[in-house]
Write a protein that holds these residues in place. Sequence first.
Motif, mmCIF file in Angstrom:
data_model
loop_
_atom_site.group_PDB
_atom_site.id
_atom_site.type_symbol
_atom_site.label_atom_id
_atom_site.label_comp_id
_atom_site.label_asym_id
_atom_site.label_seq_id
_atom_site.Cartn_x
_atom_site.Cartn_y
_atom_site.Cartn_z
ATOM 1 N N LEU A 23 -1.752 -1.020 -4.116
ATOM 2 C CA LEU A 23 -2.872 -0.132 -3.791
ATOM 3 C C LEU A 23 -2.326 1.223 -3.372
ATOM 4 C CD1 LEU A 23 -5.969 0.162 -3.204
ATOM 5 C CD2 LEU A 23 -5.455 -0.590 -0.866
ATOM 6 N N GLU A 24 -2.935 2.297 -3.878
ATOM 7 C CA GLU A 24 -2.559 3.651 -3.472
ATOM 8 C C GLU A 24 -3.671 4.279 -2.639
ATOM 9 O OE1 GLU A 24 -0.159 6.113 -6.457
ATOM 10 O OE2 GLU A 24 -1.231 4.731 -7.776
ATOM 11 N N VAL A 25 -3.299 4.887 -1.514
ATOM 12 C CA VAL A 25 -4.248 5.622 -0.677
ATOM 13 C C VAL A 25 -3.732 7.047 -0.519
ATOM 14 C CG1 VAL A 25 -4.999 3.538 0.546
ATOM 15 C CG2 VAL A 25 -3.126 4.907 1.476
ATOM 16 N N PRO A 26 -4.623 8.022 -0.401
ATOM 17 C CA PRO A 26 -4.171 9.413 -0.369
ATOM 18 C C PRO A 26 -3.532 9.809 0.952
ATOM 19 C CG PRO A 26 -6.549 9.307 -0.096
ATOM 20 C CD PRO A 26 -6.095 7.909 -0.405
ATOM 21 N N ILE A 27 -2.482 10.634 0.859
ATOM 22 C CA ILE A 27 -1.879 11.247 2.037
ATOM 23 C C ILE A 27 -1.614 12.721 1.726
ATOM 24 C CG2 ILE A 27 -0.717 9.124 2.791
ATOM 25 C CD1 ILE A 27 1.938 10.613 1.761
ATOM 26 N N ARG A 28 -1.340 13.479 2.763
ATOM 27 C CA ARG A 28 -0.845 14.839 2.599
ATOM 28 C C ARG A 28 0.661 14.812 2.815
ATOM 29 N NH1 ARG A 28 -1.744 20.312 2.706
ATOM 30 N NH2 ARG A 28 -0.271 21.526 3.960
ATOM 31 N N PHE A 29 1.403 15.233 1.816
ATOM 32 C CA PHE A 29 2.859 15.252 1.862
ATOM 33 C C PHE A 29 3.307 16.618 2.378
ATOM 34 C CE2 PHE A 29 7.075 15.946 0.089
ATOM 35 C CZ PHE A 29 7.711 14.717 0.304
ATOM 36 N N GLU A 30 4.029 16.616 3.490
ATOM 37 C CA GLU A 30 4.464 17.860 4.125
ATOM 38 C C GLU A 30 5.878 18.237 3.693
ATOM 39 O OE1 GLU A 30 2.583 19.681 6.047
ATOM 40 O OE2 GLU A 30 0.930 18.311 6.533
ATOM 41 N N GLU A 31 6.177 19.530 3.733
ATOM 42 C CA GLU A 31 7.551 19.977 3.527
ATOM 43 C C GLU A 31 8.373 19.595 4.759
ATOM 44 O OE1 GLU A 31 9.970 20.409 1.857
ATOM 45 O OE2 GLU A 31 10.052 22.444 1.071
ATOM 46 N N VAL A 89 0.860 -1.185 0.000
ATOM 47 C CA VAL A 89 0.000 0.000 0.000
ATOM 48 C C VAL A 89 0.894 1.232 0.000
ATOM 49 C CG1 VAL A 89 -1.621 1.379 1.350
ATOM 50 C CG2 VAL A 89 -1.987 -1.076 1.103
ATOM 51 N N ILE A 90 0.662 2.112 -0.948
ATOM 52 C CA ILE A 90 1.455 3.329 -1.114
ATOM 53 C C ILE A 90 0.683 4.526 -0.561
ATOM 54 C CG2 ILE A 90 2.479 4.914 -2.796
ATOM 55 C CD1 ILE A 90 2.765 2.510 -4.691
ATOM 56 N N GLY A 91 1.343 5.321 0.260
ATOM 57 C CA GLY A 91 0.803 6.616 0.651
ATOM 58 C C GLY A 91 1.075 7.591 -0.477
ATOM 59 N N SER A 92 0.028 7.916 -1.238
ATOM 60 C CA SER A 92 0.194 8.587 -2.532
ATOM 61 C C SER A 92 -0.188 10.062 -2.474
ATOM 62 C CB SER A 92 -0.669 7.874 -3.578
ATOM 63 O OG SER A 92 -0.611 8.536 -4.821
ATOM 64 N N ARG A 93 0.627 10.865 -3.152
ATOM 65 C CA ARG A 93 0.343 12.294 -3.281
ATOM 66 C C ARG A 93 -0.584 12.596 -4.438
ATOM 67 N NH1 ARG A 93 6.694 13.401 -3.856
ATOM 68 N NH2 ARG A 93 6.370 11.451 -5.005
ATOM 69 N N TYR A 94 -0.722 11.640 -5.380
ATOM 70 C CA TYR A 94 -1.332 11.954 -6.662
ATOM 71 C C TYR A 94 -2.607 11.194 -6.989
ATOM 72 C CZ TYR A 94 3.230 14.156 -7.216
ATOM 73 O OH TYR A 94 4.346 14.931 -7.023
ATOM 74 N N VAL A 95 -3.181 10.512 -5.998
ATOM 75 C CA VAL A 95 -4.521 9.953 -6.182
ATOM 76 C C VAL A 95 -5.519 10.956 -5.613
ATOM 77 C CG1 VAL A 95 -3.793 7.553 -6.168
ATOM 78 C CG2 VAL A 95 -4.365 8.674 -4.006
ATOM 79 N N PRO A 96 -6.808 10.858 -5.992
ATOM 80 C CA PRO A 96 -7.805 11.780 -5.441
ATOM 81 C C PRO A 96 -7.770 11.793 -3.913
ATOM 82 C CG PRO A 96 -8.748 10.551 -7.255
ATOM 83 C CD PRO A 96 -7.394 9.961 -7.019
ATOM 84 N N GLY A 97 -7.695 12.995 -3.353
ATOM 85 C CA GLY A 97 -7.583 13.154 -1.909
ATOM 86 C C GLY A 97 -6.172 13.378 -1.439
ATOM 87 N N GLY A 98 -5.168 13.041 -2.277
ATOM 88 C CA GLY A 98 -3.783 13.288 -1.924
ATOM 89 C C GLY A 98 -3.443 14.763 -2.065
ATOM 90 N N GLU A 99 -2.478 15.219 -1.259
ATOM 91 C CA GLU A 99 -2.133 16.646 -1.253
ATOM 92 C C GLU A 99 -0.626 16.830 -1.149
ATOM 93 O OE1 GLU A 99 -4.658 19.398 1.208
ATOM 94 O OE2 GLU A 99 -5.215 17.501 2.152
ATOM 95 N N LEU A 100 -0.167 17.976 -1.655
ATOM 96 C CA LEU A 100 1.192 18.436 -1.454
ATOM 97 C C LEU A 100 1.159 19.686 -0.588
ATOM 98 C CD1 LEU A 100 2.687 18.143 -5.055
ATOM 99 C CD2 LEU A 100 3.459 16.865 -3.043
#
Length: 264
Positions: free
Chosen positions: A215-223, A131-142
């Motif tokens: 499987l990719e699930v959305p995450i928020r990627f922080e600086e 399972v990937i914590g993804s920045r680029y699936v719906p709900g993912g954020e940068l």
Amino acid sequence: MIKPVQLPSPWRDARLTVVVPTYNEAGNLPALVERLLALPLPGLRILVADDNSPDGTGEVADKLAIEHPDRIEVVHRAGKEGLGRAYVDGMTRAIEGGAEYVAQMDADLSHPPEALPGMLGALLSTQASVVIGSRYVPGGELDENWPLYRRALSGWANLYVHTLLRVRIRDLTAGFKIWQAEALRDIDLERVQSNGYSFQVEMHYLATKLGHTILEVPIRFEERRDGVSKMTTATKVESALMPFRLRSKHRNITRDPAPPTPPG
């Protein structure tokens, strides 16, 4: 900060080892460890693979391991050998130590530890291999503070690798994920050659070639909170060349067919 998912037993008791490669992360590691150990995952362990950081990250990790002797292990590597080698070393040790699941994440607090219970639940409920914590699936954020040039570089890298390798993953360069230990055994970490950030791409490519479910699930990627990025010119060059090498090297890799069922 998101609220961690509360998993039911026995899922929350799964033997999960989080592998964290470090190089000059003394300012971030204590905060990361605190957040990881606060998760409602009593089976979680942390393995820090430090590349002889000149800022004393290894010593910081040792002190944390003394404070939490049953939950933190530190691997001191000889020097800065690259992200890929650190992950191969750490993941191999995690599996040898009995981990059922192996997570990988950066030490710079760009990956939210609080997402791990939900990612583990997604892995267990779907029987995915990773399972990937993804920045680029719906709900993912940068993070809005992420520099524009890094956004452009990340987007270009994903498009470039997609075009060359035809891997159906939106966030091909993602470094936040949970693997089933059996999937890592099947991939065979010793045949992974990438030494920089292209390690992520090679792992995804091998998993795809071997027929594993991703499987990719959305995450928020922080600086990052402290320190500087480890992305160098040499790393960028390696990442640009690696897809061509992967296509050549792993062209004939396939999963071995299951043995025939003996007659009953």
